[in-house]
Design a protein around this motif. Structure first.
Motif, PDB file in Angstrom:
ATOM      1  N   GLU A 216      42.617  40.041  50.009  1.00  0.00           N
ATOM      2  CA  GLU A 216      42.566  38.482  50.615  1.00  0.00           C
ATOM      3  C   GLU A 216      43.290  38.685  52.089  1.00  0.00           C
ATOM      4  O   GLU A 216      44.501  37.949  52.115  1.00  0.00           O
ATOM      5  CB  GLU A 216      43.286  37.460  49.648  1.00  0.00           C
TER       6      GLU A 216
ATOM      7  N   VAL B 156      43.133  42.899  30.948  1.00  0.00           N
ATOM      8  CA  VAL B 156      42.546  42.338  31.969  1.00  0.00           C
ATOM      9  C   VAL B 156      41.550  42.937  32.916  1.00  0.00           C
ATOM     10  O   VAL B 156      40.872  42.434  33.686  1.00  0.00           O
ATOM     11  CB  VAL B 156      43.694  41.642  32.891  1.00  0.00           C
TER      12      VAL B 156
ATOM     13  N   GLN C 144      48.143  41.243  48.514  1.00  0.00           N
ATOM     14  CA  GLN C 144      47.831  39.800  48.650  1.00  0.00           C
ATOM     15  C   GLN C 144      48.993  39.307  49.113  1.00  0.00           C
ATOM     16  O   GLN C 144      49.065  38.200  49.859  1.00  0.00           O
ATOM     17  CB  GLN C 144      47.353  39.185  47.157  1.00  0.00           C
TER      18      GLN C 144
ATOM     19  N   TYR D 129      48.465  44.077  31.118  1.00  0.00           N
ATOM     20  CA  TYR D 129      49.801  43.867  31.518  1.00  0.00           C
ATOM     21  C   TYR D 129      50.524  43.925  30.198  1.00  0.00           C
ATOM     22  O   TYR D 129      51.835  44.633  29.841  1.00  0.00           O
ATOM     23  CB  TYR D 129      50.146  42.711  32.232  1.00  0.00           C
ATOM     24  N   ARG D 130      50.032  43.349  29.071  1.00  0.00           N
ATOM     25  CA  ARG D 130      50.500  43.201  27.813  1.00  0.00           C
ATOM     26  C   ARG D 130      49.451  43.653  26.919  1.00  0.00           C
ATOM     27  O   ARG D 130      48.773  44.737  27.173  1.00  0.00           O
ATOM     28  CB  ARG D 130      50.991  41.908  27.204  1.00  0.00           C
TER      29      ARG D 130
ATOM     30  N   HIS E 115      37.931  35.631  49.085  1.00  0.00           N
ATOM     31  CA  HIS E 115      37.277  34.563  48.446  1.00  0.00           C
ATOM     32  C   HIS E 115      36.071  34.074  49.043  1.00  0.00           C
ATOM     33  O   HIS E 115      35.217  33.397  48.362  1.00  0.00           O
ATOM     34  CB  HIS E 115      38.624  33.519  48.118  1.00  0.00           C
TER      35      HIS E 115
ATOM     36  N   PRO F  37      36.323  34.836  40.386  1.00  0.00           N
ATOM     37  CA  PRO F  37      37.424  33.647  40.270  1.00  0.00           C
ATOM     38  C   PRO F  37      38.718  34.153  40.333  1.00  0.00           C
ATOM     39  O   PRO F  37      38.917  35.303  39.963  1.00  0.00           O
ATOM     40  CB  PRO F  37      36.720  32.851  39.023  1.00  0.00           C
ATOM     41  N   ASN F  38      39.529  33.327  40.323  1.00  0.00           N
ATOM     42  CA  ASN F  38      40.953  33.425  40.278  1.00  0.00           C
ATOM     43  C   ASN F  38      41.290  33.913  39.013  1.00  0.00           C
ATOM     44  O   ASN F  38      40.647  33.570  37.938  1.00  0.00           O
ATOM     45  CB  ASN F  38      41.906  31.996  40.287  1.00  0.00           C
ATOM     46  N   GLY F  39      41.969  34.905  38.731  1.00  0.00           N
ATOM     47  CA  GLY F  39      42.567  35.725  37.487  1.00  0.00           C
ATOM     48  C   GLY F  39      41.522  36.502  36.967  1.00  0.00           C
ATOM     49  O   GLY F  39      41.433  37.076  35.856  1.00  0.00           O
ATOM     50  N   SER F  40      40.376  36.788  37.827  1.00  0.00           N
ATOM     51  CA  SER F  40      39.195  37.554  37.284  1.00  0.00           C
ATOM     52  C   SER F  40      39.742  39.315  37.209  1.00  0.00           C
ATOM     53  O   SER F  40      38.946  40.055  36.652  1.00  0.00           O
ATOM     54  CB  SER F  40      37.824  37.466  37.896  1.00  0.00           C
ATOM     55  N   GLY F  41      40.810  39.508  37.824  1.00  0.00           N
ATOM     56  CA  GLY F  41      41.500  40.914  37.836  1.00  0.00           C
ATOM     57  C   GLY F  41      41.026  41.719  39.288  1.00  0.00           C
ATOM     58  O   GLY F  41      41.552  42.951  39.097  1.00  0.00           O
ATOM     59  N   LYS F  42      40.959  40.862  40.210  1.00  0.00           N
ATOM     60  CA  LYS F  42      40.636  41.702  41.354  1.00  0.00           C
ATOM     61  C   LYS F  42      41.885  42.316  42.044  1.00  0.00           C
ATOM     62  O   LYS F  42      41.743  43.607  42.460  1.00  0.00           O
ATOM     63  CB  LYS F  42      40.207  40.602  42.707  1.00  0.00           C
ATOM     64  N   SER F  43      43.189  41.569  42.218  1.00  0.00           N
ATOM     65  CA  SER F  43      44.453  42.138  42.545  1.00  0.00           C
ATOM     66  C   SER F  43      44.759  43.574  41.897  1.00  0.00           C
ATOM     67  O   SER F  43      45.078  44.359  41.994  1.00  0.00           O
ATOM     68  CB  SER F  43      45.388  41.364  42.634  1.00  0.00           C
ATOM     69  N   THR F  44      44.618  43.111  40.176  1.00  0.00           N
ATOM     70  CA  THR F  44      44.808  44.173  39.447  1.00  0.00           C
ATOM     71  C   THR F  44      44.191  45.661  39.534  1.00  0.00           C
ATOM     72  O   THR F  44      44.805  46.622  39.670  1.00  0.00           O
ATOM     73  CB  THR F  44      44.783  43.642  37.846  1.00  0.00           C
TER      74      THR F  44
HETATM   75  N1  LIG Z   1      52.470  40.967  36.704  1.00  0.00           N
HETATM   76  C1  LIG Z   1      51.476  40.446  35.669  1.00  0.00           C
HETATM   77  N2  LIG Z   1      51.968  40.391  34.488  1.00  0.00           N
HETATM   78  C2  LIG Z   1      51.335  39.783  33.357  1.00  0.00           C
HETATM   79  N3  LIG Z   1      49.915  39.275  33.718  1.00  0.00           N
HETATM   80  C3  LIG Z   1      49.516  39.317  34.999  1.00  0.00           C
HETATM   81  C4  LIG Z   1      50.302  39.976  36.183  1.00  0.00           C
HETATM   82  N4  LIG Z   1      49.623  39.792  37.192  1.00  0.00           N
HETATM   83  C5  LIG Z   1      48.458  39.271  36.999  1.00  0.00           C
HETATM   84  N5  LIG Z   1      48.353  39.002  35.324  1.00  0.00           N
HETATM   85  C6  LIG Z   1      47.338  38.457  34.772  1.00  0.00           C
HETATM   86  O1  LIG Z   1      46.218  39.213  34.901  1.00  0.00           O
HETATM   87  C7  LIG Z   1      44.770  38.721  35.042  1.00  0.00           C
HETATM   88  C8  LIG Z   1      44.291  39.310  36.360  1.00  0.00           C
HETATM   89  O2  LIG Z   1      45.194  38.960  37.647  1.00  0.00           O
HETATM   90  P1  LIG Z   1      44.889  39.134  38.893  1.00  0.00           P
HETATM   91  O3  LIG Z   1      45.969  38.803  39.782  1.00  0.00           O
HETATM   92  O4  LIG Z   1      44.311  40.522  38.922  1.00  0.00           O
HETATM   93  O5  LIG Z   1      43.575  38.196  39.198  1.00  0.00           O
HETATM   94  P2  LIG Z   1      42.988  38.017  40.433  1.00  0.00           P
HETATM   95  O6  LIG Z   1      41.213  38.027  40.270  1.00  0.00           O
HETATM   96  O7  LIG Z   1      43.526  38.768  41.656  1.00  0.00           O
HETATM   97  O8  LIG Z   1      43.185  36.315  40.961  1.00  0.00           O
HETATM   98  P3  LIG Z   1      43.332  35.762  42.405  1.00  0.00           P
HETATM   99  O9  LIG Z   1      42.056  35.147  43.063  1.00  0.00           O
HETATM  100  O10 LIG Z   1      44.176  34.348  41.789  1.00  0.00           O
HETATM  101  O11 LIG Z   1      44.187  36.386  43.177  1.00  0.00           O
HETATM  102  C9  LIG Z   1      45.528  37.307  34.989  1.00  0.00           C
HETATM  103  O12 LIG Z   1      44.933  36.628  33.852  1.00  0.00           O
HETATM  104  C10 LIG Z   1      46.820  37.246  35.481  1.00  0.00           C
HETATM  105  O13 LIG Z   1      47.222  36.104  34.732  1.00  0.00           O
END
Ligand SMILES: Nc1ncnc2c1ncn2[C@@H]1O[C@H](COP(=O)(O)OP(=O)(O)OP(=O)(O)O)[C@@H](O)[C@H]1O
Ligand SMILES: [Mg+2]
Length: 261
Positions: free
Chosen positions: A165, A18, A84, A13-14, A198, A37-44
């Motif tokens: 999810e 990720v 999500q 993202y920056r 999850h 885990p949370n924040g591992s990058g699944k939604s991205t």
């Molecule tokens: N719009 C955004 N802008 C900047 N950083 C983001 C953005 N969305 C997610 N991130 C960061 O990217 C990383 C991956 O986020 P992501 O949402 O893909 O995780 P996730 O595995 O889906 O987590 P969760 O289980 O909590 O849904 C995290 O470090 C998060 O803080």
């Protein structure tokens, strides 16, 4: 030819990445879960795979063709994404929301026809939301809304359904109902399912394959037995766990024992 093939994917993202160096493929007609885990990058990752975000580098092949070569509408016929976060602020009726799933098939001024109404009704029926069809989307419960958004994805009749999810707001009955429904869609129509979830035990029970993400990388990909090992779970979730076979479902069953000190 694979339903989806991904090569050397990177995304941030920056400045910080990720999604780091991800390559994998998904065979047609498979039921795949992505855990981590949370924040591992699944939604991205799901957003990149469904073409909402462009990766910094790497390739995505959808049904054998570079995703960049598709028009938006053509992608919408191939992939539907159930995000999500399904907050909808507009006062649409449930039936209208599900009808939006038919848009990729319609020309700009083309009205919905009988076939569209039939497909929408079937999607409402399958997700157990037919009784809600004349209600406003803003005036139903969170779990009901989640089922309506899934109905919209089904009405889109895609070749891959990706869900982020989809069972998180649902009671245990509706969780199993939705997963059974996806499984039925998967085996009857051959729709490829990619699910972020999850609940590791549900993932193990329903999936042909599991992808375990950790800090933007793939830590494991394979059958539930191959991926859900004490070693993999301990190093990604930092938990002590016990893993056995569930005697009722005959699938891998994980019990969290405690957080690693
Ligand atoms: N719009 C955004 N802008 C900047 N950083 C983001 C953005 N969305 C997610 N991130 C960061 O990217 C990383 C991956 O986020 P992501 O949402 O893909 O995780 P996730 O595995 O889906 O987590 P969760 O289980 O909590 O849904 C995290 O470090 C998060 O803080
Ligand atoms: Mg997420």
């Amino acid at each position: 030819m694979y339903a989806l093939e991904v090569k050397d994917l990177e995304f941030g993202y920056r400045d910080e990445l990720v999604i780091r160096d991800i390559s994998f493929h998904i065979e047609k007609g498979k039921f795949i879960s992505i855990i981590g885990p949370n924040g591992s990058g699944k939604s991205t990752l799901l957003k990149i795979l469904s073409n909402l975000y462009r990766p910094n580098s790497g390739y995505i092949f959808l049904d054998g063709k570079d995703i960049r070569a598709f028009k938006r509408k053509e992608i919408a016929k191939k992939i539907s994404l159930v995000p999500q976060d399904t907050n909808i602020d507009y006062d649409f009726m449930v039936e209208d929301i599900v009808m939006m799933g038919r848009h990729p098939y319609k020309g700009r001024f083309q009205k919905e026809d009988e076939e569209d109404y039939r497909i929408v009704e079937e999607a409402l029926y399958m997700t157990n939301t037919l009784q809600l069809k004349d209600r406003l989307i803003t005036e139903i419960s969170g779990g009901e809304r989640q089922r309506v958004i899934i109905a919209k994805a089904l009405a889109q009749e895609p070749f891959i359904i990706m869900l982020d999810e989809p069972t998180s707001n649902l009671d245990i009955n509706h969780q199993i109902e939705i997963l059974n429904l996806l499984k039925r869609f998967n085996s009857k129509r051959g729709t490829t399912i990619v699910l972020v979830i999850h609940d590791i035990n549900l993932a193990a029970r329903y999936s042909d394959e599991i992808i375990l993400l950790n800090m933007g990388k793939i830590l494991g990909k394979g059958s539930p037995e191959e991926v859900i090992t004490t070693k993999n779970i301990e190093s990604s979730y930092h938990m002590d766990v016990a893993i056995e076979k569930n005697k009722y479902t005959n699938t891998i069953y994980l019990t969290p024992i405690g957080v690693k000190g």
